[in-house]
Design an enzyme around this catalytic site. Sequence first.
Site: not given
Length: 188
Positions: A68-69
């Site tokens: 994720a970011d």
Amino acid sequence: MNTKLYLASKSPRRQELLNLMGYSFELLLKDVDESYPGDLALTEVAAFIADKKAAAFDIPDDGILITADTIVLINNEILGKPIDETDAIAMIGKLAGRKHQVITGVSVRSAVKQITFSEETLVYFNPLSLDEISYYVKNHRPFDKAGAYGIQDWIGLVAVNRIEGSYTNVMGLPTDRLRAVLKKEFSW
């Protein structure tokens, strides 16, 4: 279930959220270049980087990898992680008294399938004085957080007027959507 869940994230908040969801997982850590093409739409950056992180890992055939970011977007500017106190104070100053977007890109990948999605939450900040911003930065040291703040911290209690969308997305992982993807697409 013989499938093993892997989380490729140094974020203690993502790790805590997965734990709170009741998932057992193994951490995979690696530094990944988080650059992106200059012509990429800013709303697509988080998903692009989540995909880039996923591509950096080899996962076992029986594994599911989550990467994720999270980005903070205000007035067509991405606020990443601050480099120091001055940068953090400037970032929060841009957010104070205004609305911004928090976008988290998530990639879920197995040996045979990859699903990537983005979740967007609108966050409305109350005005803050420089003293309040400085207090927050000095006492909560938000240097590992996009936009230089954590909604679960002091600033979330006193400065966030309201949100539209997922609270956990602002923390860095849209848990409800992730659970839906794991159940529907990966039978997890």
